[in-house]
Write an enzyme that holds these catalytic residues in place. Sequence first.
Site, PDB file in Angstrom:
ATOM      1  N   LYS A  26      -6.686   1.792   0.919  1.00 34.14           N
ATOM      2  CA  LYS A  26      -6.692   1.950   2.370  1.00 34.14           C
ATOM      3  C   LYS A  26      -8.171   1.932   2.968  1.00 34.14           C
ATOM      4  O   LYS A  26      -8.360   2.696   3.728  1.00 34.14           O
ATOM      5  CB  LYS A  26      -5.883   3.138   3.066  1.00 34.14           C
ATOM      6  CG  LYS A  26      -4.344   3.299   2.718  1.00 34.14           C
ATOM      7  CD  LYS A  26      -3.729   2.275   3.702  1.00 34.14           C
ATOM      8  CE  LYS A  26      -3.856   2.590   4.793  1.00 34.14           C
ATOM      9  NZ  LYS A  26      -3.090   1.562   5.765  1.00 34.14           N
ATOM     10  N   ASP A  53       5.856   6.818  -9.002  1.00 34.77           N
ATOM     11  CA  ASP A  53       7.023   7.501  -8.869  1.00 34.77           C
ATOM     12  C   ASP A  53       7.708   6.667  -8.106  1.00 34.77           C
ATOM     13  O   ASP A  53       9.301   6.674  -8.506  1.00 34.77           O
ATOM     14  CB  ASP A  53       6.780   8.769  -7.991  1.00 34.77           C
ATOM     15  CG  ASP A  53       6.292   9.830  -8.672  1.00 34.77           C
ATOM     16  OD1 ASP A  53       5.978   9.723  -9.794  1.00 34.77           O
ATOM     17  OD2 ASP A  53       6.086  11.255  -8.027  1.00 34.77           O
ATOM     18  N   ASP A  97       0.277   0.738   2.109  1.00 36.48           N
ATOM     19  CA  ASP A  97       1.553   0.645   2.771  1.00 36.48           C
ATOM     20  C   ASP A  97       2.081  -0.737   2.629  1.00 36.48           C
ATOM     21  O   ASP A  97       3.332  -0.570   2.508  1.00 36.48           O
ATOM     22  CB  ASP A  97       1.172   0.813   4.233  1.00 36.48           C
ATOM     23  CG  ASP A  97       0.000   0.505   4.829  1.00 36.48           C
ATOM     24  OD1 ASP A  97      -0.608  -0.248   4.161  1.00 36.48           O
ATOM     25  OD2 ASP A  97      -0.087   0.360   5.939  1.00 36.48           O
ATOM     26  N   TYR A 142      -6.848  15.363  -5.218  1.00 36.90           N
ATOM     27  CA  TYR A 142      -6.254  16.275  -6.137  1.00 36.90           C
ATOM     28  C   TYR A 142      -7.384  17.069  -6.981  1.00 36.90           C
ATOM     29  O   TYR A 142      -6.989  17.727  -7.778  1.00 36.90           O
ATOM     30  CB  TYR A 142      -5.575  15.493  -7.120  1.00 36.90           C
ATOM     31  CG  TYR A 142      -4.184  14.968  -6.512  1.00 36.90           C
ATOM     32  CD1 TYR A 142      -3.841  15.146  -5.371  1.00 36.90           C
ATOM     33  CD2 TYR A 142      -3.345  14.110  -7.545  1.00 36.90           C
ATOM     34  CE1 TYR A 142      -2.644  14.368  -5.014  1.00 36.90           C
ATOM     35  CE2 TYR A 142      -1.956  13.722  -7.102  1.00 36.90           C
ATOM     36  CZ  TYR A 142      -1.676  13.744  -5.854  1.00 36.90           C
ATOM     37  OH  TYR A 142      -0.583  13.347  -5.447  1.00 36.90           O
ATOM     38  N   ASP A 157      -0.107   8.226  -7.775  1.00 37.80           N
ATOM     39  CA  ASP A 157       0.953   9.244  -8.171  1.00 37.80           C
ATOM     40  C   ASP A 157       2.124   8.503  -7.294  1.00 37.80           C
ATOM     41  O   ASP A 157       3.418   8.598  -7.739  1.00 37.80           O
ATOM     42  CB  ASP A 157       0.531  10.406  -7.512  1.00 37.80           C
ATOM     43  CG  ASP A 157       1.589  11.669  -7.892  1.00 37.80           C
ATOM     44  OD1 ASP A 157       2.284  11.354  -8.529  1.00 37.80           O
ATOM     45  OD2 ASP A 157       1.158  12.921  -7.530  1.00 37.80           O
TER      46      ASP A 157
END
Length: 343
Positions: free
Chosen positions: A176, A237, A209, A131, A233
Amino acid sequence: MDKTIRIALIPGDGVGPEVMAEAVPCLAWARSRGRNLETLPLPYGADHFLRTGETLPGTAFAELRDGCDAILFGAVGDPRVPDGRHAEEILLRLRQGLDLTVNFRPCKPRVPRSGPALDIEVFRENTEGPYCLQGSTEPGRAIDLAVHTEPAVRRLLEAAFDHARARGCTLTLAHKANVLKHGHGLWMRVFQDLQRTFPEVPAKGMHADALLCALVQDPSPFGVIAADNYLGDLISDLTAAFVGGMGVAPSLSWAPHRPHRCSALAEPVHGSAPDLAGQGLANPVGMLLSTALLFRHLGWEPEAGALEAAVAEALEAGARTRDLGGNLGTVAMGAAIRDRLPQ
């Protein structure tokens, strides 16, 4: 006498001004209880940008950085600015310019019986990762760069470890590193170093994941979750869905090392929702709970707890906006909460 706290108000775009209008009386309520505060309303958002070409000018940023203690923020994003450049410039300048490394997103039951019992708090790095908006586009090829630096990663993870220790709960790092060996490899190295500093905190890394799958299956074992900007993020959510959706999700960003006078920004998670603007359909709960987080950051625990309790009592009594299955508008929902504040 306590010093006067100066809070900047940036309503922004879409439903931002509507939910901000429900939070401002809570500031007046805190003032009535003896808190010394003043507000600085600021116009920055799409309307101002389209009228003047300004996003957040340097003089205004300097006033925020050096002349305010905190910011209460609505939302930015407007279809009249299709590339979203005003929103990007405002948010990036505030987050990066004020070094607001920590984005704190608590996930606790809001709507009674909306889901499983849980108390998850996401610590999201707020200034770096993909970002940072560094990259390029050329015919047939596009690149988005993700930047991670050890100082920012360490500040975020130290805050997460500190909080998990205070709560006496688990800490999980979402990563990850098995694929993103450079950036997330740095996260893992700092995380493992801090595990030695905080041996009393049950902490582990988990592939993002697999973590998302585990959250969907059973979120109850999780306490604090730390992640980079992008993964944080997504995860926050998802956790918002467990407690009633984006309309009830609060957040607080802060600079743990406090390099400037202005060291915190409170905002709801839901965004500007331009399709709902002007119709009284926005849920003000996320904004009011963000205001409570700001009160707590300022050391105003009685006011923070009272505002959170008022939200819980209103929801328990059946007060609902349409996104929660009710029929109250923004103003009526805000009033239902404020009516339960102690006078």
